[in-house]
Design a protein around this motif. Structure first.
Motif, PDB file in Angstrom:
ATOM      1  N   THR A  33       0.835  -1.183   0.000  1.00 15.09           N
ATOM      2  CA  THR A  33       0.000   0.000   0.000  1.00 15.09           C
ATOM      3  C   THR A  33       0.872   1.236   0.000  1.00 15.09           C
ATOM      4  N   ILE A  34       0.291   2.346  -0.431  1.00 19.57           N
ATOM      5  CA  ILE A  34       1.029   3.594  -0.530  1.00 19.57           C
ATOM      6  C   ILE A  34       1.538   4.034   0.837  1.00 19.57           C
ATOM      7  N   SER A  35       0.782   3.691   1.889  1.00 24.26           N
ATOM      8  CA  SER A  35       1.146   4.157   3.230  1.00 24.26           C
ATOM      9  C   SER A  35       2.358   3.441   3.801  1.00 24.26           C
ATOM     10  N   GLU A  36       2.757   2.317   3.188  1.00 22.82           N
ATOM     11  CA  GLU A  36       3.897   1.573   3.723  1.00 22.82           C
ATOM     12  C   GLU A  36       5.191   2.339   3.477  1.00 22.82           C
ATOM     13  N   ARG A  44      15.465   2.651  -4.132  1.00 22.01           N
ATOM     14  CA  ARG A  44      16.321   2.549  -5.309  1.00 22.01           C
ATOM     15  C   ARG A  44      16.409   3.877  -6.068  1.00 22.01           C
ATOM     16  N   ASP A  45      16.165   4.974  -5.359  1.00 23.77           N
ATOM     17  CA  ASP A  45      16.350   6.283  -5.988  1.00 23.77           C
ATOM     18  C   ASP A  45      17.844   6.520  -6.199  1.00 23.77           C
ATOM     19  N   ARG A  46      18.174   7.291  -7.212  1.00 22.99           N
ATOM     20  CA  ARG A  46      19.582   7.561  -7.491  1.00 22.99           C
ATOM     21  C   ARG A  46      20.213   8.358  -6.352  1.00 22.99           C
ATOM     22  N   GLU A  47      19.492   9.414  -5.903  1.00 25.24           N
ATOM     23  CA  GLU A  47      19.988  10.254  -4.815  1.00 25.24           C
ATOM     24  C   GLU A  47      18.889  10.481  -3.788  1.00 25.24           C
ATOM     25  N   ALA A  81       9.998  10.815   3.450  1.00 27.27           N
ATOM     26  CA  ALA A  81       9.294  11.799   2.614  1.00 27.27           C
ATOM     27  C   ALA A  81       9.505  11.429   1.152  1.00 27.27           C
ATOM     28  N   PRO A  82       8.720  10.439   0.656  1.00 24.97           N
ATOM     29  CA  PRO A  82       8.940   9.928  -0.700  1.00 24.97           C
ATOM     30  C   PRO A  82       8.636  10.927  -1.806  1.00 24.97           C
ATOM     31  N   ASN A  83       7.786  11.925  -1.540  1.00 23.16           N
ATOM     32  CA  ASN A  83       7.387  12.857  -2.587  1.00 23.16           C
ATOM     33  C   ASN A  83       8.309  14.061  -2.718  1.00 23.16           C
ATOM     34  N   ALA A  84       9.281  14.177  -1.796  1.00 22.51           N
ATOM     35  CA  ALA A  84      10.224  15.299  -1.873  1.00 22.51           C
ATOM     36  C   ALA A  84      11.174  15.084  -3.045  1.00 22.51           C
ATOM     37  N   LYS A  85      11.805  16.148  -3.490  1.00 19.19           N
ATOM     38  CA  LYS A  85      12.770  16.083  -4.594  1.00 19.19           C
ATOM     39  C   LYS A  85      14.124  16.596  -4.103  1.00 19.19           C
ATOM     40  N   PRO A  86      15.130  15.760  -3.864  1.00 24.38           N
ATOM     41  CA  PRO A  86      15.051  14.293  -3.869  1.00 24.38           C
ATOM     42  C   PRO A  86      14.336  13.780  -2.613  1.00 24.38           C
ATOM     43  N   PRO A  87      13.929  12.485  -2.605  1.00 29.94           N
ATOM     44  CA  PRO A  87      13.251  11.923  -1.434  1.00 29.94           C
ATOM     45  C   PRO A  87      14.114  12.048  -0.184  1.00 29.94           C
ATOM     46  N   VAL A  88      13.447  12.212   0.953  1.00 26.49           N
ATOM     47  CA  VAL A  88      14.165  12.336   2.226  1.00 26.49           C
ATOM     48  C   VAL A  88      14.206  10.977   2.918  1.00 26.49           C
TER      49      VAL A  88
END
Length: 201
Positions: A33-36, A44-47, A81-88
């Motif tokens: 789920t999105i909340s997880e 696996r984000d680059r930064e 904070a997955p929606n931040a740029k870059p994620p926190v």
């Protein structure tokens, strides 16, 4: 890496490997789920923007470096904070973090006040004593923080006098005006007229 989200399914597609000049495609399916929260190898984000275990701002680093810092500290890398740029991401004890979140959520629910809608039904020919009893009941409900729907119900020939009976609801609202406000004005609903009162703040 390209990430696609479809409802609660997350599909991660990586196109990084070539063998004999032919691209090999790896598909990773993960259900959640999105909340997880994503932790450790799931990130696996680059930064990422990294926050240390003591809350210190480490800055923007690669996911690999962030994971190494977490591993060296014997802790987890958690994307907070997955929606931040870059994620926190933060270096923390994941189990302890989830426990704290659950405890805060539980405390917040305890503080929430459940508001119920109580209904009081009247007839247009109600006598004064019965009306006073109904209003006392409404006052009791309102004092407990609940909303009250006062319904004036009509039968047979009473339907011809609906408009002239609206004053009963107006009188009730006026009598309870010291503790209540009209949330929904009197409205005809089939064979009845309804009025909703809420506690005055």
């Amino acid at each position: 890496m390209m990430r696609l989200s479809v409802n609660t399914f997350n599909i991660d597609v990586m196109l990084d490997v070539t063998v004999d000049s032919l691209p090999i495609h790896f598909f990773y399916w993960r259900y959640g789920t999105i909340s997880e929260l994503m932790i450790n190898e799931q990130i696996r984000d680059r930064e990422v923007r990294l926050v240390g275990p003591d809350g210190e701002q480490i800055g923007v680093v690669s996911s690999r470096e962030a994971q190494k810092i977490a591993d060296d500290a014997g802790l987890d890398l958690v994307k907070i904070a997955p929606n931040a740029k870059p994620p926190v991401c933060k270096v923390i004890d994941y189990g302890k973090y989830r426990y704290e979140l659950a405890r805060k959520e539980k405390d917040a629910k305890k503080k929430q006040k459940t508001v119920e809608l109580k209904e009081i039904r009247l007839s247009p020919n109600i006598d004064t004593n019965d009306l006073n009893t109904k209003m006392n009941a409404a006052r009791k409900f309102l004092s407990k923080g609940n909303k009250v729907k006062v319904t004036l119900r009509f039968r047979g020939r009473e339907m011809a006098h609906m408009n002239s009976s609206k004053h009963i609801l107006d009188d009730i609202a006026e009598s309870l005006s010291d503790i209540a406000v009209v949330e929904k004005a009197p409205k005809v609903e089939g064979r009845s007229i309804g009025l909703v009162l809420a506690e005055k703040r």
